[in-house]
Write a protein that holds these residues in place. Sequence first.
Motif, mmCIF file in Angstrom:
data_model
loop_
_atom_site.group_PDB
_atom_site.id
_atom_site.type_symbol
_atom_site.label_atom_id
_atom_site.label_comp_id
_atom_site.label_asym_id
_atom_site.label_seq_id
_atom_site.Cartn_x
_atom_site.Cartn_y
_atom_site.Cartn_z
ATOM 1 N N ALA A 68 0.830 -1.214 0.000
ATOM 2 C CA ALA A 68 0.000 0.000 0.000
ATOM 3 C C ALA A 68 0.864 1.264 0.000
ATOM 4 N N GLY A 69 2.172 1.113 0.227
ATOM 5 C CA GLY A 69 3.055 2.290 0.259
ATOM 6 C C GLY A 69 2.686 3.222 1.394
ATOM 7 N N TYR A 72 3.770 7.370 6.488
ATOM 8 C CA TYR A 72 3.282 8.733 6.637
ATOM 9 C C TYR A 72 4.436 9.738 6.720
ATOM 10 N N THR A 73 4.106 10.976 6.362
ATOM 11 C CA THR A 73 5.142 12.008 6.205
ATOM 12 C C THR A 73 5.435 12.700 7.537
ATOM 13 N N PRO A 103 -4.103 13.497 -2.834
ATOM 14 C CA PRO A 103 -4.655 12.343 -3.552
ATOM 15 C C PRO A 103 -4.391 10.998 -2.886
ATOM 16 N N ARG A 109 -2.203 13.934 7.291
ATOM 17 C CA ARG A 109 -1.217 14.854 7.882
ATOM 18 C C ARG A 109 -1.138 16.176 7.122
ATOM 19 N N PHE A 110 -1.188 16.094 5.790
ATOM 20 C CA PHE A 110 -1.139 17.336 5.002
ATOM 21 C C PHE A 110 -2.442 18.109 5.156
ATOM 22 N N ILE A 175 -11.274 5.793 -1.798
ATOM 23 C CA ILE A 175 -11.319 5.571 -3.253
ATOM 24 C C ILE A 175 -9.899 5.321 -3.766
ATOM 25 N N PRO A 195 2.321 10.441 -2.339
ATOM 26 C CA PRO A 195 1.623 9.260 -2.848
ATOM 27 C C PRO A 195 2.439 7.987 -2.655
ATOM 28 N N PRO A 196 1.815 6.828 -2.792
ATOM 29 C CA PRO A 196 2.566 5.586 -2.610
ATOM 30 C C PRO A 196 3.629 5.424 -3.700
ATOM 31 N N ARG A 203 2.785 -4.045 -8.262
ATOM 32 C CA ARG A 203 1.773 -3.750 -7.255
ATOM 33 C C ARG A 203 0.346 -3.929 -7.722
ATOM 34 N N ARG A 204 0.096 -3.760 -9.013
ATOM 35 C CA ARG A 204 -1.310 -3.698 -9.423
ATOM 36 C C ARG A 204 -1.603 -4.685 -10.527
HETATM 37 C C1 SAM Z 1 3.065 7.381 1.662
HETATM 38 S S1 SAM Z 1 1.445 7.231 2.365
HETATM 39 C C2 SAM Z 1 1.109 8.916 2.600
HETATM 40 C C3 SAM Z 1 -0.057 9.258 3.408
HETATM 41 C C4 SAM Z 1 -0.207 10.744 3.707
HETATM 42 N N1 SAM Z 1 -0.412 11.510 2.479
HETATM 43 C C5 SAM Z 1 1.004 11.266 4.421
HETATM 44 O O1 SAM Z 1 1.831 11.887 3.772
HETATM 45 O O2 SAM Z 1 1.161 11.066 5.620
HETATM 46 C C6 SAM Z 1 0.551 6.749 0.933
HETATM 47 C C7 SAM Z 1 -0.920 6.519 1.116
HETATM 48 O O3 SAM Z 1 -1.437 6.150 -0.161
HETATM 49 C C8 SAM Z 1 -2.507 5.262 0.032
HETATM 50 N N2 SAM Z 1 -2.746 4.604 -1.268
HETATM 51 C C9 SAM Z 1 -2.075 3.580 -1.847
HETATM 52 N N3 SAM Z 1 -2.578 3.327 -3.073
HETATM 53 C C10 SAM Z 1 -3.583 4.232 -3.265
HETATM 54 C C11 SAM Z 1 -4.475 4.496 -4.332
HETATM 55 N N4 SAM Z 1 -4.414 3.792 -5.454
HETATM 56 N N5 SAM Z 1 -5.374 5.490 -4.195
HETATM 57 C C12 SAM Z 1 -5.426 6.230 -3.057
HETATM 58 N N6 SAM Z 1 -4.607 6.022 -2.019
HETATM 59 C C13 SAM Z 1 -3.692 5.058 -2.122
HETATM 60 C C14 SAM Z 1 -2.046 4.384 1.175
HETATM 61 O O4 SAM Z 1 -3.163 3.787 1.812
HETATM 62 C C15 SAM Z 1 -1.329 5.406 2.052
HETATM 63 O O5 SAM Z 1 -2.191 5.933 3.017
#
Ligand code: SAM
Length: 574
Positions: A68-69, A72-73, A103, A109-110, A175, A195-196, A203-204
């Motif tokens: 899921a990547g 958190y930041t 997105p 957090r943002f 979503i 983003p992830p 992954r997909r």
């Molecule tokens: C690196 S984290 C960042 C979360 C947040 N923006 C932060 O910076 O703390 C990436 C987020 O992307 C979400 N994610 C992964 N694939 C996704 C997708 N296709 N659409 C939406 N969110 C997705 C994960 O669930 C995760 O919460």
Amino acid sequence: MSTQVDDFLERVEAAVGSDAAPAERIACAAAVLHEQAADSDELEPLLPVLSSHFATTDAMPAKARRRAGAFYTPAELVAFMLDHTLDPWMETPARGLPTVLDPACGSGRFLLAAGARLAIAHRQRFGGSESAAWRGIGPKLIGFDSDPLATAWLSGRISALAGGDPEAAIGVHTIDALHDDALPAHSADIIVGNPPFGTPLRRRTDAESLRRRAAVLAGAPIGPYADIASIFLLLAGKSLRSGGRMTLVQPLSVLAARDTQSIRDAVLKDCEPTFGWSTNARIFDAQVHVCAVGFYKRLIGDPAPVRRFGDLPPTEYTPSRRPGIGHSWAALASPACSVPDPPPFEQLGTLGDIAHATADFRDQYYGLLPALVETPDPIPSGVAPVVTTGGLDVAQCLWGERAMRLHKQSWHRPGVTLSSLEPSMQDWAASRLVPKVMLPTQTRILEPVLDIDGQWLPSVPIISVTAAAERLSEVAALLACPLVSLLALHRYLGTARSPSAIKLAARDVLALPAPPHQELWHRAATAFTAATHAGDDASRKASLCESARLMHQAFGLGEEVSESILAWWLQRRH
Ligand SMILES: C[S@@+](CC[C@H](N)C(=O)[O-])C[C@H]1O[C@@H](n2cnc3c(N)ncnc32)[C@H](O)[C@@H]1O
């Protein structure tokens, strides 16, 4: 930490019973988190771990989290990115308060940090209580995430800040953001996020249709290894409104990877880069080097220089020129990765004008295995010594002097009995046992070695560079030139395993510049040959420095610049 996770899992289990279907367990967990978010931040850092426990019944939680990547930041990076994305918007007093989109918002957090800034502005403009301000600005916060637990927590938090009004969290959606209904269907004035990361191929299951859709938006094909984060960047760029600003965290490789070139070009057509940020430190749990790039969706105007920052708290470096269409964006992050900016130099064509380069792959790597032997001394006829990257240094092959690792084994004098190779591998070996320059990749500087007698068999990932016999030492001198190492590191920054390493494909080698001053180049080649035959390190170094200085003159560099790049190169050599 694990006690809190265990307590939470037990609580959900107790509420739904052990036979509950996964969807029921997730719904229950989401409801618990939505409620808890009103009172406490305690579970927020644990959300990716919690979610990974619910992701599937069979996957390992850690694997589910990586897939899921979900990393958190850190708050300091969030604040820095908002300083350069949201604040410039707010500095124009006549503007209304912006819509802010993340997105892949995770726990928000943002969005929560942006919301706090917007709530202050709202109260300054309209007065009222803090919760009234959150009721006003809440619907301006748009968050997408595929993780229902993260979105439950975030919408619980926003509603609580708005005094319990669920309408305030109307912009939070569970979503897949890469789905048609999300990006670029929604638009926003400010887009921020992280983003992830990862290759979509791994992954997909819908990677191919995703890439096709993104390619239509980019107006050009997208490489199969384009990181999924760059697809978020492309789609988010389309969602950004004119006059809006966007900053997304990206893996460092997105700045220079070939497979993301069409995405970089598509983003540049609509948006001006405003700043780049990176760090040598690994600031996420994920083992990836990251950067962030800020953009302004232009209306009109000349491109301004791009500001460059590194680390946290941030240091500011000299700005760089706006990257051009068709080029790498590595300059945006290079000072933060301790890579100096290359100086202007003179060029006449490329190495490809006089040389060929070939890389070998897994077939050749595994094809050697059945014929590998420790080579007796002297080398018997019919046995060819095999060289690995670890056995090469600039102008020096250490075969027989330094142990090398090959196929998970340590070898002193690795070789292959040619007659034991498969027929196709025998043909391959014959094509490699020719005069050539061997060039390892994933090294800190380029380390060409001249094999004038064609005696060594290169193992993967060494690139073999061939040319007319009288020009081979010129090829080697060019590849050993410090300016060329600097250009290669700069051009392909972040695409190797480590940001301090250079990774070149065969065609990248051929795209390296050739100098216009042939006579100086020729003299540099003579000095490189002397380095190849040097009996000790001191004389090898002296010849390499002589070759480097002559190459720099051949590229038209002044003495001061030449010496500073040579000093940089010598320091990286060890
Ligand atoms: C690196 S984290 C960042 C979360 C947040 N923006 C932060 O910076 O703390 C990436 C987020 O992307 C979400 N994610 C992964 N694939 C996704 C997708 N296709 N659409 C939406 N969110 C997705 C994960 O669930 C995760 O919460």
